[in-house]
Enzyme design. Structure first.
Site, PDB file in Angstrom:
ATOM      1  N   VAL A 137       0.962  -0.887   0.058  1.00  0.00           N
ATOM      2  CA  VAL A 137       0.259   0.095   0.226  1.00  0.00           C
ATOM      3  C   VAL A 137       1.277   1.053  -0.102  1.00  0.00           C
ATOM      4  O   VAL A 137       1.434   1.619   0.875  1.00  0.00           O
ATOM      5  CB  VAL A 137      -1.259  -0.088   0.689  1.00  0.00           C
ATOM      6  CG1 VAL A 137      -2.012   1.505   1.030  1.00  0.00           C
ATOM      7  CG2 VAL A 137      -1.750  -1.062   1.331  1.00  0.00           C
ATOM      8  N   PRO A 138       1.085   1.642  -1.011  1.00  0.00           N
ATOM      9  CA  PRO A 138       2.182   3.182  -1.579  1.00  0.00           C
ATOM     10  C   PRO A 138       2.290   4.564  -0.929  1.00  0.00           C
ATOM     11  O   PRO A 138       1.847   5.064  -1.692  1.00  0.00           O
ATOM     12  CB  PRO A 138       2.078   2.861  -2.873  1.00  0.00           C
ATOM     13  CG  PRO A 138       1.207   2.510  -3.425  1.00  0.00           C
ATOM     14  CD  PRO A 138       0.645   1.605  -2.343  1.00  0.00           C
ATOM     15  N   CYS A 139       1.625   3.885   0.299  1.00  0.00           N
ATOM     16  CA  CYS A 139       1.740   5.343   1.239  1.00  0.00           C
ATOM     17  C   CYS A 139       2.849   6.484   0.984  1.00  0.00           C
ATOM     18  O   CYS A 139       2.600   7.577   0.819  1.00  0.00           O
ATOM     19  CB  CYS A 139       1.504   5.643   2.745  1.00  0.00           C
ATOM     20  SG  CYS A 139       2.635   4.190   3.508  1.00  0.00           S
ATOM     21  N   HIS A 140       4.045   6.552   0.656  1.00  0.00           N
ATOM     22  CA  HIS A 140       4.770   6.837  -0.228  1.00  0.00           C
ATOM     23  C   HIS A 140       4.750   8.045  -1.266  1.00  0.00           C
ATOM     24  O   HIS A 140       5.523   8.956  -1.723  1.00  0.00           O
ATOM     25  CB  HIS A 140       6.249   6.343  -0.346  1.00  0.00           C
ATOM     26  CG  HIS A 140       5.881   5.647  -0.813  1.00  0.00           C
ATOM     27  ND1 HIS A 140       5.970   4.529  -1.098  1.00  0.00           N
ATOM     28  CD2 HIS A 140       6.537   5.873  -2.240  1.00  0.00           C
ATOM     29  CE1 HIS A 140       6.246   3.441  -2.659  1.00  0.00           C
ATOM     30  NE2 HIS A 140       6.799   4.129  -3.222  1.00  0.00           N
TER      31      HIS A 140
END
Length: 203
Positions: A137-140
């Protein structure tokens, strides 16, 4: 082969950790100062887990994470996650975040709009701050409207976005020349395809 457990694995940014069960990936840990601290941080979130050899599906997920952190434009959006204990709102945020392609970004407000209310932007940021599946889950790839925010760690976000060559501002970067390390970048569209737009709009 263990149906649940955790393992550490080497990447270009240091030793990462991953925990799994029969439903999918339970958590991902980004590198700490050393492998022992990475292991301890992962175990704080999953104290019931034991270190084990990863089953084939988990090993494939590890290989794809390693490739992403090596700089390959690797899609992790179909990796199975165990979200049984994730609240409904957070699950919706994570599912939208998973539609953001490597090298692209969205703002908290843009995700809030997809959820139906721009006023939810702060809640989106808080949900991503609790994300147990970083990278998958690419929160970056989710930023404040004006660029970076402290949520999730500026240094970590910058490092990951630099690997992916994402753009987060209009400032020129070293990527415009020889492809070296950049400090600022301009947003790309976060859409992969029309099918992603349809999928995100239903959440």
């Amino acid at each position: 082969m263990a149906t649940y457990g955790f393992t550490l694995f080497d990447t270009a940014i240091g030793p990462c950790g991953i925990a799994w069960n029969e439903r999918g990936i339970k958590g991902v840990q980004l590198p700490e100062a050393d492998a022992a601290k990475t292991r301890a941080r992962l175990l704080r979130r999953s104290p019931d887990m034991r270190e084990a050899w990863p089953p084939p599906a988990v090993q494939r997920a590890i290989d794809r994470i390693v490739a992403l952190l090596r700089g390959d434009a690797t899609d992790l959006s179909d990796i199975a996650l165990d979200m049984d204990r994730i609240e409904s709102f957070e699950r919706q945020v994570y599912e939208i975040a998973r539609t953001i392609a490597p090298g692209a970004t969205l703002s908290y407000g843009e995700i809030a709009v997809r959820l139906g209310d721009r006023a939810l932007a702060r809640d989106v940021g808080q949900a991503l701050g609790r994300n147990p599946f970083p990278l998958i889950v690419p929160c970056h790839r989710v930023l404040a409207a004006g660029g970076f925010s402290a949520n999730g760690g500026i240094t970590t976000k910058l490092r990951l976005l630099t690997i992916e060559r994402a753009r987060t501002s209009d400032a020129p970067t070293l990527f415009d020349g020889d492809g070296s390390f950049a400090l600022a970048v301009k947003p790309k569209s976060a859409e992969r395809s029309p099918s992603n737009r349809r999928r995100a709009s239903t959440r």
